[in-house]
Design a protein around this motif. Sequence first.
Motif, PDB file in Angstrom:
ATOM      1  N   ARG A   1       1.117  -1.770  -0.038  1.00  0.00           N
ATOM      2  CA  ARG A   1      -0.140   0.206  -0.008  1.00  0.00           C
ATOM      3  C   ARG A   1       1.039   1.227   0.685  1.00  0.00           C
ATOM      4  N   GLU A   2       1.823   0.971   0.432  1.00  0.00           N
ATOM      5  CA  GLU A   2       3.067   2.549   0.736  1.00  0.00           C
ATOM      6  C   GLU A   2       3.571   2.582  -0.683  1.00  0.00           C
ATOM      7  N   ILE A   3       4.084   1.757  -1.212  1.00  0.00           N
ATOM      8  CA  ILE A   3       4.260   2.208  -2.762  1.00  0.00           C
ATOM      9  C   ILE A   3       3.332   2.870  -3.806  1.00  0.00           C
ATOM     10  N   THR A   4       2.834   1.476  -3.558  1.00  0.00           N
ATOM     11  CA  THR A   4       1.261   2.051  -4.827  1.00  0.00           C
ATOM     12  C   THR A   4       0.310   3.920  -4.655  1.00  0.00           C
TER      13      THR A   4
ATOM     14  N   VAL B   1       7.833  -0.011  -9.952  1.00  0.00           N
ATOM     15  CA  VAL B   1       7.109  -1.090  -9.846  1.00  0.00           C
ATOM     16  C   VAL B   1       7.909  -2.477  -9.540  1.00  0.00           C
ATOM     17  N   ALA B   2       9.539  -1.737  -9.441  1.00  0.00           N
ATOM     18  CA  ALA B   2      10.537  -2.712  -8.964  1.00  0.00           C
ATOM     19  C   ALA B   2      10.420  -3.535  -7.607  1.00  0.00           C
ATOM     20  N   LEU B   3       9.338  -2.076  -7.275  1.00  0.00           N
ATOM     21  CA  LEU B   3       9.764  -2.423  -5.367  1.00  0.00           C
ATOM     22  C   LEU B   3       8.901  -3.741  -4.955  1.00  0.00           C
ATOM     23  N   VAL B   4       7.343  -3.551  -5.854  1.00  0.00           N
ATOM     24  CA  VAL B   4       6.213  -4.534  -5.378  1.00  0.00           C
ATOM     25  C   VAL B   4       7.346  -5.714  -5.922  1.00  0.00           C
ATOM     26  N   ALA B   5       7.600  -5.948  -7.477  1.00  0.00           N
ATOM     27  CA  ALA B   5       7.948  -7.106  -8.151  1.00  0.00           C
ATOM     28  C   ALA B   5       9.339  -7.822  -7.289  1.00  0.00           C
ATOM     29  N   GLU B   6       9.944  -6.622  -6.058  1.00  0.00           N
ATOM     30  CA  GLU B   6      11.023  -7.276  -4.679  1.00  0.00           C
ATOM     31  C   GLU B   6       9.669  -8.034  -3.693  1.00  0.00           C
TER      32      GLU B   6
ATOM     33  N   ARG C   1      16.275   8.951 -18.564  1.00  0.00           N
ATOM     34  CA  ARG C   1      15.675   8.572 -18.594  1.00  0.00           C
ATOM     35  C   ARG C   1      15.873   6.829 -17.710  1.00  0.00           C
ATOM     36  N   PRO C   2      14.782   6.248 -17.705  1.00  0.00           N
ATOM     37  CA  PRO C   2      15.410   4.746 -16.465  1.00  0.00           C
ATOM     38  C   PRO C   2      15.770   3.394 -17.861  1.00  0.00           C
ATOM     39  N   ARG C   3      15.964   3.218 -17.314  1.00  0.00           N
ATOM     40  CA  ARG C   3      16.325   1.931 -18.393  1.00  0.00           C
ATOM     41  C   ARG C   3      15.714   0.635 -18.948  1.00  0.00           C
ATOM     42  N   ARG C   4      14.588   1.002 -17.922  1.00  0.00           N
ATOM     43  CA  ARG C   4      13.388   0.073 -18.107  1.00  0.00           C
ATOM     44  C   ARG C   4      11.849   1.141 -18.117  1.00  0.00           C
ATOM     45  N   ARG C   5      11.495   1.147 -19.427  1.00  0.00           N
ATOM     46  CA  ARG C   5       9.886   1.834 -19.402  1.00  0.00           C
ATOM     47  C   ARG C   5       9.185   0.972 -19.085  1.00  0.00           C
ATOM     48  N   ILE C   6       8.132   1.221 -17.969  1.00  0.00           N
ATOM     49  CA  ILE C   6       7.365   0.613 -17.613  1.00  0.00           C
ATOM     50  C   ILE C   6       5.982   1.340 -17.042  1.00  0.00           C
ATOM     51  N   HIS C   7       4.641   0.950 -17.343  1.00  0.00           N
ATOM     52  CA  HIS C   7       3.837   1.656 -16.546  1.00  0.00           C
ATOM     53  C   HIS C   7       3.657   1.618 -15.281  1.00  0.00           C
TER      54      HIS C   7
ATOM     55  N   LEU D   1       0.856  -6.858 -11.868  1.00  0.00           N
ATOM     56  CA  LEU D   1       1.560  -7.062 -10.502  1.00  0.00           C
ATOM     57  C   LEU D   1       1.628  -6.041  -9.707  1.00  0.00           C
ATOM     58  N   PHE D   2       1.750  -4.915 -10.658  1.00  0.00           N
ATOM     59  CA  PHE D   2       1.641  -3.107  -9.472  1.00  0.00           C
ATOM     60  C   PHE D   2       0.001  -3.244  -9.105  1.00  0.00           C
ATOM     61  N   ARG D   3      -0.712  -3.698 -10.365  1.00  0.00           N
ATOM     62  CA  ARG D   3      -2.563  -3.549 -10.298  1.00  0.00           C
ATOM     63  C   ARG D   3      -3.361  -4.148  -8.863  1.00  0.00           C
ATOM     64  N   ASP D   4      -2.011  -5.251  -9.335  1.00  0.00           N
ATOM     65  CA  ASP D   4      -2.627  -5.912  -8.045  1.00  0.00           C
ATOM     66  C   ASP D   4      -2.616  -6.036  -6.795  1.00  0.00           C
ATOM     67  N   ALA D   5      -0.924  -5.465  -6.460  1.00  0.00           N
ATOM     68  CA  ALA D   5      -0.218  -4.649  -4.952  1.00  0.00           C
ATOM     69  C   ALA D   5      -1.749  -3.738  -4.854  1.00  0.00           C
ATOM     70  N   ASP D   6      -1.608  -2.662  -6.053  1.00  0.00           N
ATOM     71  CA  ASP D   6      -3.082  -1.685  -5.370  1.00  0.00           C
ATOM     72  C   ASP D   6      -4.106  -2.498  -4.991  1.00  0.00           C
ATOM     73  N   ARG D   7      -4.203  -3.514  -5.048  1.00  0.00           N
ATOM     74  CA  ARG D   7      -5.824  -3.723  -5.020  1.00  0.00           C
ATOM     75  C   ARG D   7      -5.679  -4.280  -3.785  1.00  0.00           C
TER      76      ARG D   7
END
Lengths: 657, 66
Positions: A210-213, A241-246, A330-336, A535-541
């Motif tokens: 929750r803190e991240i999303t 997104v990387a933090l959620v994946a971590e 600009r980040p190395r990985r472009r992700i929403h 994964l980020f969307r699921d974390a937001d839920r």
Amino acid sequence: MTLAQSVRSTTVAGFPPSAWAFALRIWVAMIVGLYAAFWLQLEGASAAATTVGVLAMQTRGQAYQKAIYRILATIIGVIVSFVIAGLFPQSRELFMIGFAGWLGLCVYVGGLLDGNRAYGAVLAGYTVALVAVSQIDSPQSIFLAGVDRGAAIVVGITAFALINDLFAAPNVHTGLIGKLTKAHQRVRAFALAILRGESRHPIQWANLLREITALHPDITALVAESSAGVVEAAAAASAAVALVAEIRAASALASLPAETLLCLRGALGQGLTDSLGEESRSALQLRLQRHADGGYADPYGALFAGHGLDLLIENERAQNAIEDLQASRRPRRRIHATIYRSHRAAVRDGLRAFLAVLICAILLSLGGWPFAAEGVAQVGLMIALSAKVPNPRGFATAALIAVPIAALLGGVTEYLILDGVDQFPLLAIGLAPSVIVAALLLTIPDPRLASIAFLALPYFVLYLSPTNPQDYNPETYLFFSFMAITSVILLSVLLRIVLPTSDALRRHWYLISAREEMGDLLAGGRSRRLDDESLFRDADRIGQLAALQPAVGDERRDDLRQALDIFGRAAAVRRVRTTLAQVSARACQRLVQDGYSALAACDPPGLRRAAADLASTATQLDHEGQRVARSASLDLIWAAFVLDAGAFGLNPNKWTT
Amino acid sequence: MHGFPELTIGGVLVAPFVIYAGAAMAIFAVLRPFFHVAAFDRAFSSPPIAELSFYVLILALLMVLF
């Protein structure tokens, strides 16, 4: 202690200097906006000051983003006002139905968005209330009212932007770097605790997600803040997104037996805390890769190594993205960073707004009071704003406190402090106490007090309604105040009786949607999003679920356990589908099809068989093919493991809400 | 000397300044992404004030030229 530190730690009347600077900026911007609107002889000059009150956000990016949406939504709202007034010029009933329908639609759209974008959507709805409904008796004035409102809003926004720039208001950018860095530290601590074998309560996982999303509105606000905003927003989204994946990788490690690969846990922990050199880190990654390639020989060890490797990679990605954000690179990985919003909740909110406006219009027109149209407009405004907060009833309670206070302060300022004067400097001084106190209260972290201050600030200006010259009409003030307070009471009652959305209902919807999406995923449905975006969307839920009050007697938070269970399984299934798609270009289609079939049938033994077949076939492939096939084989084993180990199973009858 | 451009919407005369301000904002919005490429943010101690000044410059140019 340095001078800067001593200034930061100093408080004046309990508020830090930054809070006083914010309050003074709001007051000065309000005065400058009012002065410019008076100078331009705008009819609705007070809307310039109200705009400053509405935009009272502490950082430049958030305020600018809100300002952009305020202008766009006002333009849309004014155009729709013309359309509704033009379609139903002779029928008030149809006019009200048209307005209620438009407001309901805007509230629905707002329910699918977050932050200032949701505000923009509901503003497009209630602008019709302020422009057209309040002019219901004189539709020929709607055009002028719309132009006046638009002009005053632009003046208010310009004044606020000018003052924010000149007085160096804080940036979202700086604050967001701090928040992401702290979140990264907490995620590392979480992962390290898991590596030490400590168990984590689901609420801790959920709160971390929750803190991240919850940073998503700040991330989108970066775009409006500076010329580097687009690049910075991309870097911040990549970090989030990387933090959620971590967290996902760490939680995968937690679900494996505690004694798995004890020899590697210490080194993995050191890799996370950056205490390893570049060479040692590469050696560790090589060791983990070798264990992961082991596959069937030691399934738990291979799974542990695979997720350990993911943990290291995501940790490094998050660190790099935060550094990119700091350097505006600009980040190395472009992700929403994709958000989750419940369609069911949005539809219900829209329906509630539609019905509440109609009921209120009927009640107020039956009452036959003057200013009834203003009452309907106020209810429309409040019901729209209440839909964009997580707790509409709490918002109604805050409105019940804030609106009478604002009316009282407006009356005291107009009839006791100003008391007939018409000089602008005296108006500026008269506004100061109420505006500064309300802006100071906005800086307090207590959400209830902040909600009251958020409403009291613009409503105070609305009741005072500064004009040039000030008209001092107590009758207008009394009727308007009476109608606004009546509207707030009506709102509070309507929110409780018209389609109320309880936390239990929201919890049910969130879990139902998670299961439905999981079912689609197993059946082969693929979304256009990247795996980590989903994964980020699921974390937001899960973050939204964690914000709800727990069900009675659910101290263990079974709802969160179920949601986290589905979160992990959905990630595993998505990954299997992605790696199988990669394998399909290189290996026998039958093997890949076996994997898909076992997945669709939720058949863990079948998944294991497909994994074993893939692993044995891998030896016949080229180097890259072997790597992909081994990876797919490991993912199939992991999918079989999570489907077996799920506390709630995949049988819907076992799920509870 | 040149006349001010006039815009009338539904019989309401819109002040020429509004047209200049709107056009300047549109030009500024188009140019803004290039500021980052030109390291505009690092060239000034207060980029927001520099951006504001740039906007005023565009506005003044439009008023002088058209």
